[in-house]
Design a protein around this motif. Structure first.
Motif, PDB file in Angstrom:
ATOM      1  N   GLY A 102      -2.192   9.075   3.946  1.00 49.46           N
ATOM      2  CA  GLY A 102      -2.689   8.140   4.961  1.00 49.46           C
ATOM      3  C   GLY A 102      -3.090   6.795   4.358  1.00 49.46           C
ATOM      4  N   ASN A 266       4.707  -1.201   1.082  1.00 45.26           N
ATOM      5  CA  ASN A 266       3.796  -2.023   1.884  1.00 45.26           C
ATOM      6  C   ASN A 266       2.619  -2.469   1.024  1.00 45.26           C
ATOM      7  OD1 ASN A 266       2.741  -3.248   4.216  1.00 45.26           O
ATOM      8  ND2 ASN A 266       1.505  -1.452   4.675  1.00 45.26           N
ATOM      9  N   LEU A 305       0.610  -7.949   1.576  1.00 46.28           N
ATOM     10  CA  LEU A 305      -0.703  -7.747   2.187  1.00 46.28           C
ATOM     11  C   LEU A 305      -1.017  -9.035   2.957  1.00 46.28           C
ATOM     12  CD1 LEU A 305      -3.001  -5.614   2.038  1.00 46.28           C
ATOM     13  CD2 LEU A 305      -3.913  -6.892   0.129  1.00 46.28           C
ATOM     14  N   THR A 306      -1.103  -8.926   4.265  1.00 43.56           N
ATOM     15  CA  THR A 306      -1.207 -10.118   5.105  1.00 43.56           C
ATOM     16  C   THR A 306      -2.348  -9.958   6.099  1.00 43.56           C
ATOM     17  OG1 THR A 306       1.206 -10.278   4.983  1.00 43.56           O
ATOM     18  CG2 THR A 306       0.128 -11.614   6.651  1.00 43.56           C
ATOM     19  N   LEU A 309      -1.571  -9.875   9.761  1.00 46.02           N
ATOM     20  CA  LEU A 309      -0.861  -8.683  10.247  1.00 46.02           C
ATOM     21  C   LEU A 309      -1.886  -7.646  10.717  1.00 46.02           C
ATOM     22  CD1 LEU A 309       2.197  -7.045   8.553  1.00 46.02           C
ATOM     23  CD2 LEU A 309       0.310  -5.609   9.253  1.00 46.02           C
TER      24      LEU A 309
HETATM   25  P1  ADP Z   1      -1.381   4.573   8.012  1.00 43.96           P
HETATM   26  O1  ADP Z   1      -0.617   4.747   9.286  1.00 43.96           O
HETATM   27  O2  ADP Z   1      -0.528   4.700   6.807  1.00 43.96           O
HETATM   28  O3  ADP Z   1      -2.599   5.433   7.927  1.00 43.96           O
HETATM   29  P2  ADP Z   1      -2.038   1.964   9.079  1.00 43.96           P
HETATM   30  O4  ADP Z   1      -0.715   1.452   9.454  1.00 43.96           O
HETATM   31  O5  ADP Z   1      -2.924   2.475  10.159  1.00 43.96           O
HETATM   32  O6  ADP Z   1      -1.908   3.075   7.940  1.00 43.96           O
HETATM   33  O7  ADP Z   1      -2.743   0.810   8.243  1.00 43.96           O
HETATM   34  C1  ADP Z   1      -4.087   0.896   7.835  1.00 43.96           C
HETATM   35  C2  ADP Z   1      -4.733  -0.455   8.048  1.00 43.96           C
HETATM   36  O8  ADP Z   1      -4.121  -1.414   7.185  1.00 43.96           O
HETATM   37  C3  ADP Z   1      -4.550  -0.995   9.463  1.00 43.96           C
HETATM   38  O9  ADP Z   1      -5.708  -1.688   9.816  1.00 43.96           O
HETATM   39  C4  ADP Z   1      -3.376  -1.945   9.345  1.00 43.96           C
HETATM   40  O10 ADP Z   1      -3.408  -2.983  10.314  1.00 43.96           O
HETATM   41  C5  ADP Z   1      -3.591  -2.499   7.944  1.00 43.96           C
HETATM   42  N1  ADP Z   1      -2.327  -2.901   7.308  1.00 43.96           N
HETATM   43  C6  ADP Z   1      -1.183  -2.186   7.194  1.00 43.96           C
HETATM   44  N2  ADP Z   1      -0.255  -2.875   6.506  1.00 43.96           N
HETATM   45  C7  ADP Z   1      -0.804  -4.089   6.194  1.00 43.96           C
HETATM   46  C8  ADP Z   1      -0.341  -5.259   5.508  1.00 43.96           C
HETATM   47  N3  ADP Z   1       0.874  -5.322   4.992  1.00 43.96           N
HETATM   48  N4  ADP Z   1      -1.192  -6.298   5.411  1.00 43.96           N
HETATM   49  C9  ADP Z   1      -2.439  -6.239   5.934  1.00 43.96           C
HETATM   50  N5  ADP Z   1      -2.935  -5.171   6.572  1.00 43.96           N
HETATM   51  C10 ADP Z   1      -2.135  -4.092   6.716  1.00 43.96           C
END
Ligand code: ADP
Length: 361
Positions: A102, A266, A305-306, A309
């Motif tokens: 996760g 990512n 890392l944005t 986003l």
């Molecule tokens: P997972 O599904 O792998 O548990 P998420 O997609 O829910 O992870 O991402 C976790 C957090 O990180 C969320 O708040 C998401 O918006 C943020 N996040 C994901 N990828 C990026 C990125 N490339 N840059 C900034 N924030 C990100």
């Protein structure tokens, strides 16, 4: 004259398959009416992303010899034949988005992939099966859109309830709250998934993105076996500890015979707004690319890392749909999407040639 046109087009290559349109037997008709040339081309599905490329290739190739003619190109889809599926019969491509653990950005990647695919006019749905943290309702601005499970009659189709930005969204989070979802096991959970897959009327879709729960346990194994996946995208962050979980994901998809479309890395790096010439590798460098290479898989691309986003996701909009997203991140997401399409079309082409071979034997 049609022969000349045919021979010119025959030499052009399908941009994804890198095989000539002649060899692919793609040209199904050429007609000339007065000063208009009508060309019909059949391409391996999904085609929405290659249409503009193929059209401009053909127009450029014919430009000098047929400058006085208007050229009209009609592109249609060649779909692998086979029995209609029982589950999701009208969905052309079901793509799982998976991660070994996760927090790597699997859901954000799934949301942006779905949104990017819809930008070229494809019909797209997203099914959020992340029982440990269903976040698509948040990412698509559809929180508090719970289904009233009591009203769903067993076996009866259920009209599609939730949609945003033209994308159909269903989530295990619409049925169960987060805490419930994480502790429910076995048959009950399977029943809820059947509801999402079989009772909800997804209708005709080019793509259904299936956001899997992170990890490689029983739920993941059951879902990847039960759902007829066209392929899987695995998301990781660059550091070794995440990459070792990816290896388990790869093994899982191999075990259930699901093609892996490739690896997305990512949170690969960070470029500060106030120092755009600097690039920081916060979580290490190149792990996704390495693991892809080690396993002979496609590296689909990296996403920086944005901060915007994350902000957009938290506020209910996949970042790729918002013009405020910086160009570099935008390009990263579009490149990944286009690489996914290329790999899918290659796999579909293999399926078509395999079934033609069966017929001719
Ligand atoms: P997972 O599904 O792998 O548990 P998420 O997609 O829910 O992870 O991402 C976790 C957090 O990180 C969320 O708040 C998401 O918006 C943020 N996040 C994901 N990828 C990026 C990125 N490339 N840059 C900034 N924030 C990100």
């Amino acid at each position: 004259m049609t022969n000349k046109i045919k021979s010119i087009i025959s030499g052009l290559k399908d941009p994804d398959l890198n095989i000539s349109l002649g060899e692919l037997n793609s040209i199904t008709n050429i007609e000339i009416n007065d000063k208009q040339i009508n060309i019909e081309i059949e391409l391996v599905q999904p085609i929405t992303w290659v249409i503009p490329q193929v059209e401009s290739l053909i127009k450029a190739a014919l430009a000098s010899d047929f400058a006085d003619y208007s050229i009209n190109i009609n592109l249609t889809e060649l779909v692998p034949e086979g029995p209609k599926r029982h589950i999701l019969p009208n969905v052309k491509n079901i793509i799982a988005v998976a991660s070994g653990k996760g927090g790597v950005g699997k859901s954000a990647t799934a949301a942006n992939l779905a949104a990017a695919l819809s930008l070229n006019g494809s019909k797209v749905g997203i099914l959020d099966g992340d029982v440990y943290g269903p976040s698509q309702p948040t990412m698509f601005g559809l929180v508090n859109k719970a289904f009233d499970v009591a009203e769903i009659e067993p076996g009866k189709p259920m009209a599609f309830p939730n949609e945003n930005y033209g994308i159909k969204v269903a989530s295990i989070g619409f049925i169960l709250n987060r805490d419930e979802a994480a502790i429910i096991r076995g048959p009950l959970l399977a029943g809820y998934f059947s509801m999402l897959f079989e009772q909800v009327e997804w209708g005709d879709l080019d793509f259904l993105i299936f956001d899997l729960p992170p990890g490689t346990g029983d739920i993941q194994l059951t879902l990847t076996q039960k759902i007829p996946l066209s392929g899987a995208v695995i998301v990781t962050t660059p550091q070794e500890i995440a990459v070792s979980d990816v290896r388990r994901s790869i093994a899982m998809f191999d075990k259930v015979n699901v093609d892996i479309l490739g690896i997305v890395e990512n949170m690969s790096y960070f470029i500060p707004d106030d120092a755009p010439d600097k690039k920081y590798f916060i979580f290490g460098e190149g792990g996704g690319r390495r693991v892809a290479k080690d396993h002979g898989l496609n590296f689909l691309g990296d996403i920086p890392l944005t901060p915007s986003l994350r902000e957009l996701s938290d506020n209910g909009k996949p970042a790729i749909l918002d013009s405020s997203l910086d160009k570099n991140t935008q390009k990263a997401i579009m490149d990944i999407t286009s690489n996914v399409i290329t790999k899918l079309r290659k796999l579909n082409y293999e399926k078509i040639t395999a079934s033609n071979l069966e017929i001719s034997i």
